[in-house]
Write a protein that holds these residues in place. Sequence first.
Motif, PDB file in Angstrom:
ATOM      1  N   GLY A 293       0.814  -1.211   0.000  1.00 48.67           N
ATOM      2  CA  GLY A 293       0.000   0.000   0.000  1.00 48.67           C
ATOM      3  C   GLY A 293       0.844   1.256   0.000  1.00 48.67           C
ATOM      4  N   ARG A 294       0.286   2.300  -0.561  1.00 50.94           N
ATOM      5  CA  ARG A 294       1.033   3.560  -0.685  1.00 50.94           C
ATOM      6  C   ARG A 294       0.804   4.519   0.476  1.00 50.94           C
ATOM      7  NH1 ARG A 294       3.702   3.931  -5.254  1.00 50.94           N
ATOM      8  NH2 ARG A 294       3.010   2.818  -7.082  1.00 50.94           N
ATOM      9  N   THR A 295      -0.378   4.476   1.071  1.00 55.00           N
ATOM     10  CA  THR A 295      -0.703   5.391   2.163  1.00 55.00           C
ATOM     11  C   THR A 295      -1.115   4.586   3.392  1.00 55.00           C
ATOM     12  OG1 THR A 295      -3.035   5.515   1.566  1.00 55.00           O
ATOM     13  CG2 THR A 295      -1.555   7.108   0.514  1.00 55.00           C
ATOM     14  N   PHE A 296      -1.249   5.287   4.514  1.00 57.38           N
ATOM     15  CA  PHE A 296      -1.690   4.629   5.736  1.00 57.38           C
ATOM     16  C   PHE A 296      -3.042   3.972   5.539  1.00 57.38           C
ATOM     17  CE2 PHE A 296      -4.263   4.736   9.579  1.00 57.38           C
ATOM     18  CZ  PHE A 296      -3.501   3.940  10.414  1.00 57.38           C
ATOM     19  N   THR A 297      -3.958   4.689   4.908  1.00 56.45           N
ATOM     20  CA  THR A 297      -5.310   4.165   4.690  1.00 56.45           C
ATOM     21  C   THR A 297      -5.278   2.929   3.808  1.00 56.45           C
ATOM     22  OG1 THR A 297      -6.165   6.413   4.876  1.00 56.45           O
ATOM     23  CG2 THR A 297      -7.633   4.773   3.921  1.00 56.45           C
ATOM     24  N   ASP A 298      -4.449   2.948   2.780  1.00 53.62           N
ATOM     25  CA  ASP A 298      -4.320   1.796   1.886  1.00 53.62           C
ATOM     26  C   ASP A 298      -3.745   0.599   2.639  1.00 53.62           C
ATOM     27  OD1 ASP A 298      -4.769   0.716  -0.636  1.00 53.62           O
ATOM     28  OD2 ASP A 298      -2.729   1.150  -1.315  1.00 53.62           O
ATOM     29  N   ARG A 299      -2.716   0.830   3.466  1.00 56.12           N
ATOM     30  CA  ARG A 299      -2.126  -0.252   4.260  1.00 56.12           C
ATOM     31  C   ARG A 299      -3.139  -0.802   5.264  1.00 56.12           C
ATOM     32  NH1 ARG A 299       2.209   3.235   3.691  1.00 56.12           N
ATOM     33  NH2 ARG A 299       1.800   4.263   5.683  1.00 56.12           N
ATOM     34  N   GLN A 300      -3.942   0.086   5.855  1.00 54.43           N
ATOM     35  CA  GLN A 300      -4.965  -0.339   6.802  1.00 54.43           C
ATOM     36  C   GLN A 300      -6.026  -1.201   6.110  1.00 54.43           C
ATOM     37  OE1 GLN A 300      -7.522   2.756   8.406  1.00 54.43           O
ATOM     38  NE2 GLN A 300      -7.279   1.865  10.442  1.00 54.43           N
ATOM     39  N   ARG A 301      -6.430  -0.801   4.922  1.00 51.89           N
ATOM     40  CA  ARG A 301      -7.415  -1.557   4.148  1.00 51.89           C
ATOM     41  C   ARG A 301      -6.879  -2.960   3.837  1.00 51.89           C
ATOM     42  NH1 ARG A 301      -7.621  -2.929  -0.878  1.00 51.89           N
ATOM     43  NH2 ARG A 301      -5.911  -1.567  -1.470  1.00 51.89           N
ATOM     44  N   ILE A 302      -5.628  -3.045   3.423  1.00 49.66           N
ATOM     45  CA  ILE A 302      -5.013  -4.328   3.088  1.00 49.66           C
ATOM     46  C   ILE A 302      -4.891  -5.200   4.337  1.00 49.66           C
ATOM     47  CG2 ILE A 302      -2.879  -5.411   2.286  1.00 49.66           C
ATOM     48  CD1 ILE A 302      -2.583  -2.909   0.424  1.00 49.66           C
ATOM     49  N   LYS A 303      -4.503  -4.594   5.456  1.00 52.71           N
ATOM     50  CA  LYS A 303      -4.382  -5.336   6.709  1.00 52.71           C
ATOM     51  C   LYS A 303      -5.733  -5.914   7.125  1.00 52.71           C
ATOM     52  CE  LYS A 303      -2.928  -4.715  11.497  1.00 52.71           C
ATOM     53  NZ  LYS A 303      -2.442  -3.760  12.496  1.00 52.71           N
ATOM     54  N   ARG A 304      -6.783  -5.121   7.001  1.00 57.84           N
ATOM     55  CA  ARG A 304      -8.125  -5.602   7.365  1.00 57.84           C
ATOM     56  C   ARG A 304      -8.592  -6.702   6.424  1.00 57.84           C
ATOM     57  NH1 ARG A 304     -11.033   0.201   8.680  1.00 57.84           N
ATOM     58  NH2 ARG A 304     -10.060   0.483  10.710  1.00 57.84           N
ATOM     59  N   LYS A 305      -8.302  -6.543   5.132  1.00 59.20           N
ATOM     60  CA  LYS A 305      -8.685  -7.571   4.161  1.00 59.20           C
ATOM     61  C   LYS A 305      -7.981  -8.887   4.482  1.00 59.20           C
ATOM     62  CE  LYS A 305      -9.066  -6.597  -0.261  1.00 59.20           C
ATOM     63  NZ  LYS A 305      -8.792  -6.363  -1.688  1.00 59.20           N
ATOM     64  N   ALA A 306      -6.696  -8.823   4.795  1.00 62.34           N
ATOM     65  CA  ALA A 306      -5.932 -10.027   5.130  1.00 62.34           C
ATOM     66  C   ALA A 306      -6.502 -10.688   6.382  1.00 62.34           C
ATOM     67  CB  ALA A 306      -4.460  -9.682   5.322  1.00 62.34           C
TER      68      ALA A 306
END
Length: 65
Positions: free
Chosen positions: A22-35
Amino acid sequence: MQTEVVWFNFAPDRVHWASCAGRTFTDRQRIKRKAANWVRRYEALPAGERLAVLAAIMAVEAEDP
């Protein structure tokens, strides 16, 4: 003058650590939640289905250059 060479034992264009996806905090958070959701759903499957899903994922990763 010296020439420096960097050797990789992996493809440098791929993310190898989930914390770097992910490129931003929000993107990383979204990916973490999806995982986390995928893990929860995967753990809820019967053993035979988990094995089938794992084999399919590994097949995709094996063919991806």
